[in-house]
Write a protein that holds these residues in place. Sequence first.
Motif, PDB file in Angstrom:
ATOM      1  N   GLY A 790       0.819  -1.201   0.000  1.00  0.00           N
ATOM      2  CA  GLY A 790       0.000   0.000   0.000  1.00  0.00           C
ATOM      3  C   GLY A 790       0.853   1.251   0.000  1.00  0.00           C
ATOM      4  N   ILE A 791       0.215   2.383   0.230  1.00  0.00           N
ATOM      5  CA  ILE A 791       0.908   3.672   0.190  1.00  0.00           C
ATOM      6  C   ILE A 791       2.104   3.700   1.133  1.00  0.00           C
ATOM      7  CG2 ILE A 791       0.646   6.140   0.571  1.00  0.00           C
ATOM      8  CD1 ILE A 791      -0.756   5.155  -1.893  1.00  0.00           C
ATOM      9  N   LYS A 792       1.979   3.020   2.285  1.00  0.00           N
ATOM     10  CA  LYS A 792       3.067   3.034   3.263  1.00  0.00           C
ATOM     11  C   LYS A 792       4.356   2.451   2.685  1.00  0.00           C
ATOM     12  CE  LYS A 792       4.129   1.732   8.048  1.00  0.00           C
ATOM     13  NZ  LYS A 792       4.577   3.105   8.386  1.00  0.00           N
ATOM     14  N   SER A 793       4.222   1.541   1.713  1.00  0.00           N
ATOM     15  CA  SER A 793       5.418   0.925   1.121  1.00  0.00           C
ATOM     16  C   SER A 793       6.245   1.936   0.324  1.00  0.00           C
ATOM     17  CB  SER A 793       5.008  -0.230   0.202  1.00  0.00           C
ATOM     18  OG  SER A 793       4.430  -1.283   0.941  1.00  0.00           O
ATOM     19  N   LEU A 794       5.639   3.079  -0.021  1.00  0.00           N
ATOM     20  CA  LEU A 794       6.392   4.098  -0.743  1.00  0.00           C
ATOM     21  C   LEU A 794       7.499   4.696   0.113  1.00  0.00           C
ATOM     22  CD1 LEU A 794       3.535   5.958  -2.658  1.00  0.00           C
ATOM     23  CD2 LEU A 794       5.163   4.291  -3.570  1.00  0.00           C
ATOM     24  N   GLU A 795       7.462   4.421   1.431  1.00  0.00           N
ATOM     25  CA  GLU A 795       8.563   4.838   2.297  1.00  0.00           C
ATOM     26  C   GLU A 795       9.872   4.151   1.918  1.00  0.00           C
ATOM     27  OE1 GLU A 795       7.371   3.995   6.257  1.00  0.00           O
ATOM     28  OE2 GLU A 795       5.835   5.560   6.339  1.00  0.00           O
ATOM     29  N   ASP A 796       9.759   3.056   1.183  1.00  0.00           N
ATOM     30  CA  ASP A 796      10.945   2.315   0.747  1.00  0.00           C
ATOM     31  C   ASP A 796      11.477   2.802  -0.596  1.00  0.00           C
ATOM     32  OD1 ASP A 796      10.786   0.752   3.012  1.00  0.00           O
ATOM     33  OD2 ASP A 796       9.545  -0.771   2.054  1.00  0.00           O
ATOM     34  N   THR A 797      10.988   3.962  -1.031  1.00  0.00           N
ATOM     35  CA  THR A 797      11.500   4.540  -2.277  1.00  0.00           C
ATOM     36  C   THR A 797      12.927   5.035  -2.062  1.00  0.00           C
ATOM     37  OG1 THR A 797       9.276   5.227  -2.958  1.00  0.00           O
ATOM     38  CG2 THR A 797      11.147   6.314  -4.029  1.00  0.00           C
ATOM     39  N   ALA A 798      13.842   4.530  -2.835  1.00  0.00           N
ATOM     40  CA  ALA A 798      15.254   4.916  -2.716  1.00  0.00           C
ATOM     41  C   ALA A 798      15.503   6.215  -3.469  1.00  0.00           C
ATOM     42  CB  ALA A 798      16.147   3.814  -3.268  1.00  0.00           C
ATOM     43  N   LEU A 799      16.446   7.004  -2.970  1.00  0.00           N
ATOM     44  CA  LEU A 799      16.814   8.258  -3.620  1.00  0.00           C
ATOM     45  C   LEU A 799      18.320   8.298  -3.834  1.00  0.00           C
ATOM     46  CD1 LEU A 799      16.190  11.137  -4.647  1.00  0.00           C
ATOM     47  CD2 LEU A 799      16.481  11.937  -2.278  1.00  0.00           C
ATOM     48  N   GLY A 800      18.707   8.520  -5.065  1.00  0.00           N
ATOM     49  CA  GLY A 800      20.116   8.687  -5.405  1.00  0.00           C
ATOM     50  C   GLY A 800      20.314  10.030  -6.090  1.00  0.00           C
ATOM     51  N   THR A 801      21.364  10.733  -5.735  1.00  0.00           N
ATOM     52  CA  THR A 801      21.683  12.006  -6.364  1.00  0.00           C
ATOM     53  C   THR A 801      23.136  11.976  -6.808  1.00  0.00           C
ATOM     54  OG1 THR A 801      22.231  12.966  -4.203  1.00  0.00           O
ATOM     55  CG2 THR A 801      19.987  13.308  -5.026  1.00  0.00           C
ATOM     56  N   GLY A 802      23.482  12.901  -7.676  1.00  0.00           N
ATOM     57  CA  GLY A 802      24.863  12.925  -8.138  1.00  0.00           C
ATOM     58  C   GLY A 802      25.077  13.912  -9.258  1.00  0.00           C
ATOM     59  N   PHE A 803      26.217  13.781  -9.884  1.00  0.00           N
ATOM     60  CA  PHE A 803      26.585  14.677 -10.988  1.00  0.00           C
ATOM     61  C   PHE A 803      27.240  13.852 -12.085  1.00  0.00           C
ATOM     62  CE2 PHE A 803      30.087  14.587  -7.968  1.00  0.00           C
ATOM     63  CZ  PHE A 803      31.189  14.366  -8.772  1.00  0.00           C
ATOM     64  N   GLY A 804      27.295  14.444 -13.264  1.00  0.00           N
ATOM     65  CA  GLY A 804      27.854  13.712 -14.395  1.00  0.00           C
ATOM     66  C   GLY A 804      28.563  14.613 -15.374  1.00  0.00           C
ATOM     67  N   PHE A 805      29.366  13.992 -16.217  1.00  0.00           N
ATOM     68  CA  PHE A 805      30.081  14.682 -17.291  1.00  0.00           C
ATOM     69  C   PHE A 805      29.764  13.967 -18.598  1.00  0.00           C
ATOM     70  CE2 PHE A 805      32.585  15.062 -13.401  1.00  0.00           C
ATOM     71  CZ  PHE A 805      32.697  16.448 -13.287  1.00  0.00           C
ATOM     72  N   ARG A 806      29.585  14.761 -19.661  1.00  0.00           N
ATOM     73  CA  ARG A 806      29.236  14.184 -20.963  1.00  0.00           C
ATOM     74  C   ARG A 806      30.047  14.868 -22.059  1.00  0.00           C
ATOM     75  NH1 ARG A 806      23.810  13.862 -18.892  1.00  0.00           N
ATOM     76  NH2 ARG A 806      24.087  12.482 -17.111  1.00  0.00           N
ATOM     77  N   TYR A 807      30.416  14.104 -23.050  1.00  0.00           N
ATOM     78  CA  TYR A 807      31.067  14.679 -24.224  1.00  0.00           C
ATOM     79  C   TYR A 807      30.255  14.299 -25.453  1.00  0.00           C
ATOM     80  CZ  TYR A 807      34.611  16.555 -27.285  1.00  0.00           C
ATOM     81  OH  TYR A 807      35.261  17.317 -28.224  1.00  0.00           O
ATOM     82  N   ASP A 808      29.865  15.312 -26.191  1.00  0.00           N
ATOM     83  CA  ASP A 808      28.990  15.123 -27.341  1.00  0.00           C
ATOM     84  C   ASP A 808      29.815  15.002 -28.618  1.00  0.00           C
ATOM     85  OD1 ASP A 808      27.028  15.123 -29.238  1.00  0.00           O
ATOM     86  OD2 ASP A 808      25.957  16.862 -28.465  1.00  0.00           O
ATOM     87  N   PHE A 809      29.779  13.810 -29.235  1.00  0.00           N
ATOM     88  CA  PHE A 809      30.466  13.581 -30.504  1.00  0.00           C
ATOM     89  C   PHE A 809      29.540  13.830 -31.687  1.00  0.00           C
ATOM     90  CE2 PHE A 809      33.119  11.147 -27.588  1.00  0.00           C
ATOM     91  CZ  PHE A 809      34.403  11.416 -28.059  1.00  0.00           C
ATOM     92  N   ASN A 810      28.418  14.516 -31.445  1.00  0.00           N
ATOM     93  CA  ASN A 810      27.376  14.824 -32.433  1.00  0.00           C
ATOM     94  C   ASN A 810      26.518  13.608 -32.757  1.00  0.00           C
ATOM     95  OD1 ASN A 810      28.026  17.579 -32.719  1.00  0.00           O
ATOM     96  ND2 ASN A 810      29.679  17.083 -34.115  1.00  0.00           N
ATOM     97  N   PHE A 811      27.123  12.496 -33.166  1.00  0.00           N
ATOM     98  CA  PHE A 811      26.317  11.323 -33.500  1.00  0.00           C
ATOM     99  C   PHE A 811      26.096  10.416 -32.289  1.00  0.00           C
ATOM    100  CE2 PHE A 811      30.720  10.830 -34.748  1.00  0.00           C
ATOM    101  CZ  PHE A 811      31.118   9.626 -34.174  1.00  0.00           C
ATOM    102  N   PHE A 812      26.821  10.598 -31.200  1.00  0.00           N
ATOM    103  CA  PHE A 812      26.517   9.931 -29.941  1.00  0.00           C
ATOM    104  C   PHE A 812      27.201  10.692 -28.811  1.00  0.00           C
ATOM    105  CE2 PHE A 812      30.530   8.002 -31.135  1.00  0.00           C
ATOM    106  CZ  PHE A 812      31.202   7.847 -29.929  1.00  0.00           C
ATOM    107  N   VAL A 813      26.763  10.388 -27.578  1.00  0.00           N
ATOM    108  CA  VAL A 813      27.262  11.080 -26.395  1.00  0.00           C
ATOM    109  C   VAL A 813      27.874  10.051 -25.451  1.00  0.00           C
ATOM    110  CG1 VAL A 813      26.629  12.450 -24.358  1.00  0.00           C
ATOM    111  CG2 VAL A 813      25.546  12.919 -26.563  1.00  0.00           C
ATOM    112  N   VAL A 814      29.103  10.308 -24.996  1.00  0.00           N
ATOM    113  CA  VAL A 814      29.740   9.474 -23.969  1.00  0.00           C
ATOM    114  C   VAL A 814      29.428  10.099 -22.618  1.00  0.00           C
ATOM    115  CG1 VAL A 814      31.912   8.614 -23.039  1.00  0.00           C
ATOM    116  CG2 VAL A 814      31.561   8.685 -25.506  1.00  0.00           C
TER     117      VAL A 814
END
Length: 852
Positions: A790-814
Amino acid sequence: MRNTVTKISLFILTGIMISACDAVKRVPMGKKLLTDTEIFVNDQKEKSENISNLLYQKPNSSILGYKLRLNLYNLAKLDHDSVYKAKFANDPEKYRRKSKWLSAKQVNRLGESFYYAGIHDFLRDTGEPPVIIDKKSTDKSSTRLRSWYFNNGYFKTTTRYETDSVAAKKGKIRYYVTTGNPYFIDTVKVSIKTPVLDSMYNLRKENSLIKTGKQYKTIDFNDERTRITTQFRNNGVYNFQQNFITYDIDTLNTNYKANVDLKINDFSYREGDSTKTEPFKIYKISEVNIYTDYGVNNSKSTANDTIKTVYNNFNLLSTSKLKYRPKAITDAVFINKGNLFADFRTTLTTRYLSNLKIFNYPTIQYEVNKKDTLGNSLIANIFLTPRKKYSFGYSLDFTHSNIQDFGIGGSTSLSIRNIFNGAETFEIAARGNIGSSKDLANPDDNFFNVSEYGLDMKLNFPRIFMFFNTERIIPKSMIPSTTISLGFAKQQNIGLDKENFTGAMTYNWNPKRNNNARFDLFNIQYVKNINVGNYFKVYNSSYKRLNNLAHIYNANPAYFENGNLIIDQGTNAFITDVLSGNPAIAASEEDRKTISSISERRERLSENNLIFASSFTFSKTTKFDIKDEGFYAFKTKIESAGNFLSLIAAASKQLKNQNGNNTIFEVEYSQYLKGEIEYIKHWDLNRKKILAFRSFLGLAVPYGNSNSIPFSRSYFAGGSNDNRAWQAYSLGPGSVASINDFNEANLKIAVSTEFRFNFFGQFNGALFADAGNIWNVLDNIEDDKAVFSGIKSLEDTALGTGFGFRYDFNFFVVRLDLGFKTYNPADESGKKWFRDYNFANSVLNIGINYPF
């Protein structure tokens, strides 16, 4: 040692940043670096990015207030070539010594090396030169501001600006805009000379974008031109263009009212040295010619060297025998004899012909039929250039994974176009992989001791392949297609050495532009596990837990070898002793449940699966091209499995097996109902800043012949495209502390938000938050921590945060993302928030392209 290296690195980095922090280093004397711009509209500060983007000059970009790109540029030696030469000019003896050691040519080339030149070129190209306040650019910005407000109805707008000095060689600009009162549309008069166009306009007059009472906006007048032109050109007016529409706007002494006179004169054209005028005509299509092999001889076929085939009022022309069944081509053409000329028919025909994938992009041209004495009919000429009938593809990859220390993978494919002369496409692809793994038993001491290979076939028909006519339900304007596919894959020394057989019959069509519908009449998958005894070698976490319990309860020594349970005999014997209640092992109720859970999971993941499913998927997006960053996408899917096989089992009146379930070919087939919904939204915040959001809900409910969902159809959490603070399959279910190697369940909720921004050039960054989890519901799992209640089980919702870096090669992104466990529902220490929020417990994800 590590602390020393860290201190030295920080010292060097600090020195570099300090040396670059002289922001005005490259600002000439008498000039000023632009540090800020402000816009005041009617004495109120304007913060809208749409307005600030009108300025020609903006301050140098910054990251959290630090002008990284400007400082990188200031670090570069722009005259590095001169500096290098000056070093030897001041010390000729040094040049002679180096020339003896190397050579004069090599010494000169040193000046082009990375140390002397490359690093400075990189800093210059990556960096950003200082934005110098320039009067010419400021005047242009002021003019652009005035024009923007003028085009939005403020005809008496005035602008001015002030430049203030804020420090030595630094300045800011303030722009002041006084708009006055806006003008509103009062009367609208329409004058159309050609009567047939006047009648056509009045049919859709209520759709006009220029209406009494609306504030004047230039964009409305441009859009009205487009609306009228589209209406006329979709109803036979072949010669009509936007420039035939003119506006007379009277604002003189009207008390901020604009009186509009929309005019459309007759068609005018040049003939020789004179200009002629005549009323516009409504054109009909009198002939449709389809050149099926245009471009083969690099010229248009003529009447003398073509073979003409007439089919349903279409003329199919070819230089040799026609290679296509006429219906396969004409079904893709929406320009029909007797139809009025219409741009939308041209566009639809182009899309459909391109979608056949047997021709290059088609060319469609119209010409007035000279045989028509009235001159109001057109000949449509469609030029098709065939692609090569056969095409080959191949790839070779070198891989490393947690299974293989080294692997070589390759694939080859063959495509055959127009295989049955009905514009069908057949593709067959073979793939294989061999690898080396030191973790596997290898009695023959072979370097390559793991392998996988597979074969896939796909046949595509450019129509709905059904035993009844579907034209009324799915007309050809929806560009329907049918795909039949078959596949086989086999593994050796990988996991449980699966053999995977697949087959599907799929229908695709587009109900509207950017809408896609897919119906899988059947999707069959049969998974056979060859090496079931390898289970505890693959699922190592389950084995370790079982092994620890065997030591705790002093299991029979015969079950052990070198201090560990023997796989598979020892593990099976210990499980049997515990679950059968062997008095020699007095396991606690909790540990007995754990061992029972391990046994049930092994049985489920090592059993053979037979899935016979049907599904319907609908997706919609407002994204028009790859550069569109302000859009939403919606996708939903419903899938049902096992019902057809249940009918067969019931009709055959076969006896159920010892588990009380029906079987087909001695395999218990899966039966379940599954539904998914996904919504993605992107907000374009301008200046390469994007806010992206995704939500997902999926539920699969077993029933009838099944009490659980097959592993291949279940859900998992974690990974580079999910909750990035957990590795794939390591999160959940619920608040369970991930005792298994591959955790999965049949309910999933996931929500992600990501703020994307640009550092410089093709290098981008992101801040993200991922929330969600998986749970068991309505299946055979009874662990309260794993079950969604039930609704109480939503207390088990995990939360992850962070940061990232990306390089755009135009036809794909690393993509590199670093996720931190912000809220961990499985943490039993009582501190679920920020307990593992550190680099030691972070998860590095490497991905290709954006996660959503």
